[in-house]
Design an enzyme around this catalytic site. Structure first.
Site, PDB file in Angstrom:
ATOM      1  N   GLY A 147       0.835  -1.197   0.000  1.00 51.79           N
ATOM      2  CA  GLY A 147       0.000   0.000   0.000  1.00 51.79           C
ATOM      3  C   GLY A 147       0.869   1.246   0.000  1.00 51.79           C
ATOM      4  O   GLY A 147       1.927   1.264  -0.612  1.00 51.79           O
ATOM      5  N   LEU A 148       0.416   2.261   0.712  1.00 48.66           N
ATOM      6  CA  LEU A 148       1.139   3.534   0.801  1.00 48.66           C
ATOM      7  C   LEU A 148       1.396   4.118  -0.584  1.00 48.66           C
ATOM      8  O   LEU A 148       2.463   4.644  -0.868  1.00 48.66           O
ATOM      9  CB  LEU A 148       2.479   3.371   1.525  1.00 48.66           C
ATOM     10  CG  LEU A 148       2.422   3.138   3.027  1.00 48.66           C
ATOM     11  CD1 LEU A 148       3.820   3.049   3.589  1.00 48.66           C
ATOM     12  CD2 LEU A 148       1.620   4.208   3.731  1.00 48.66           C
ATOM     13  N   CYS A 149       0.445   3.956  -1.492  1.00 48.18           N
ATOM     14  CA  CYS A 149       0.620   4.573  -2.784  1.00 48.18           C
ATOM     15  C   CYS A 149      -0.660   5.280  -3.213  1.00 48.18           C
ATOM     16  O   CYS A 149      -1.125   5.144  -4.331  1.00 48.18           O
ATOM     17  CB  CYS A 149       1.079   3.569  -3.833  1.00 48.18           C
ATOM     18  SG  CYS A 149       0.202   2.014  -3.779  1.00 48.18           S
ATOM     19  N   GLY A 150      -1.234   6.020  -2.290  1.00 43.58           N
ATOM     20  CA  GLY A 150      -2.377   6.856  -2.610  1.00 43.58           C
ATOM     21  C   GLY A 150      -3.575   6.047  -3.036  1.00 43.58           C
ATOM     22  O   GLY A 150      -3.842   4.983  -2.489  1.00 43.58           O
TER      23      GLY A 150
END
Lengths: 293, 148
Positions: free
Chosen positions: A89-92
């Site tokens: 994750g951590l990609c908007g």
């Protein structure tokens, strides 16, 4: 109203988050460059394959008998979708956009759909949705190689040839630019032969080729390669998309954290000033009271 | 006019060679040599050795199957994988062969999935190919190696 100590702790914590997001941003930026490079380097091969296939397909379309099973349009009873997503994750909004696009597409199908998931995020999504997940490929890493995608292609081609599925779609993230990644869905099988649209390409591919061993054999070898190449390209584009989305998302997070730090520091300074003033007033008041005695 | 040969794989453009006099390629119907002014040809390639010849100079490449297109004096090779002889790391290829053999043996013993066996077999073939071409690496003068 928070106390001075609470503010201090909060500022330290936000600054810590900013350090982490900044680090992720820098790493993503360098990975993005490499991922983009790899996507670009696969282009010449893909272009050439497309031109050759377009030429061969127009030649082969003359007689229906010679058509290859991978080109044949069968009545559709079962559909499969190859869903390519990042592992992390951590990609908007990248993952949710991809999953929403694929989810809507699957819901719109009239035939039963099975899912081949590449990447944990997409797999988790379809498992949660109780979809039929045929196979999963995870942990391809930041720079997937042809070897990684070969197994995927083989599985899909085998299932299609065995008749378990009659149509295969592919959902992946198209890398448009660092700021824009677009979820797209394309038909993978049966192969829709690419059109030789550019005049130069058509000119180049003349029908007076000598084919060795024969046009049918060359076509039969070419078609699976075309599928493999398309999947490889999609995986590369997805990898580049992931890193750019991550970089942008983390840049926003860092900026945001810095903004919050600024605001909190202002409040903290105001409170500190107030307290000092209060203490001074106390001291001055106390001294005045002593003098009056 | 000499040939211009381009080797591309899905992962990168491996090499563009200009001024090639003869190109020897492992066609699926047998080895074939391409000279300048060859007729337009499209053929499948098997795993094998690809040789550029420029005068007396030779540059061998290891390729693992693909396609070759000859058009006027331009040759495009769409290889599944390709490596120049001087790029081949003999020690690594040797290690890869040992690994592939080991995997193949294990897959056979356990009656593993066909996918595993096929993959190990492909890896084995590739490593043997690379060893063969890597061994051909010799001084550019083309002097025969002692002991052949």
């Amino acid at each position: 109203m928070p106390t001075i100590r609470q503010l201090k702790r909060r500022i330290a914590s936000v600054k810590n988050s900013a350090k982490i997001t900044n680090a992720i941003q820098l790493v993503a930026a360098s990975k993005m460059r490499r991922a983009q490079d790899r996507a670009l380097q696969s282009r010449p091969y893909a272009e050439k394959l497309r031109v050759v296939l377009a030429g061969l397909a127009t030649m082969a379309s003359g007689d229906e008998e010679a058509a290859h099973p991978l080109l044949a349009n069968r009545p559709v009873r079962n559909v499969a979708i190859l869903h390519i997503t990042p592992d992390k994750g951590l990609c908007g909004g990248l993952n949710s956009n991809l999953n929403r696009s694929a989810g809507t597409f699957v819901a719109m199908q009239h035939e039963p759909v099975s899912v081949v998931a590449v990447g944990k995020k997409g797999r988790d999504f379809f498992v949660r949705a109780h979809a039929h997940v045929l196979a999963e490929f995870t942990d391809l890493g930041d720079y997937p190689t042809q070897g990684d995608t070969l197994a995927i292609a083989r599985l899909i081609i085998d299932d299609y040839l065995a008749g378990t599925v009659d149509r295969v779609y592919m959902s992946f993230s198209q890398f448009v630019s660092t700021a824009v990644q677009r979820p797209v869905i394309r038909q993978l099988l049966p192969i829709e032969a690419p059109q030789a649209d550019s005049v130069a390409a058509a000119e180049e591919f003349r029908s007076d080729y000598i084919f060795e061993p024969s046009p049918e054999v060359v076509l039969a070898r070419l078609l699976p390669r075309y599928i493999e190449m398309q999947i490889y390209e999609a995986v590369l584009e997805s990898a580049a998309s992931e890193q750019s989305a991550k970089m942008v998302a983390m840049k926003n997070a860092t900026d945001n954290a810095q903004e919050i730090t600024r605001e909190l520091t202002l409040t903290y300074n105001k409170l500190r000033q107030e307290q000092i003033t209060k203490e001074l007033l106390d001291i001055v008041g106390g001294a005045a009271a002593l003098e009056e005695k | 006019m000499p040939l211009t040969v381009e080797i591309v794989t899905a992962e990168r453009v491996v090499r563009t060679e200009r001024g090639v006099d003869v190109l020897i390629a492992p066609g699926s119907e047998g080895q074939l040599a391409i000279l300048p002014r060859h007729a337009a040809l499209m053929t499948t390639l098997d795993a094998g050795e690809l040789i550029f010849r420029r005068g007396a100079e030779e540059a061998p490449f290891a390729i693992t199957g693909g396609f070759m297109e000859v058009l006027r004096d331009r040759v495009t090779i769409l290889a599944d994988a390709a490596e120049a002889a001087e790029e081949i790391d003999i020690a690594r290829a040797e290690a890869a062969r040992a690994r592939a053999e080991e995997r193949l043996r294990r897959a056979r013993e356990q009656g593993g999935r066909d996918v595993d066996t096929a993959r190990a077999q492909a890896a084995l073939q590739r490593s043997i190919m690379r060893l063969k071409v890597g061994a051909r690496r010799r001084p550019r003068t083309g002097a025969p190696r002692p002991g052949g």
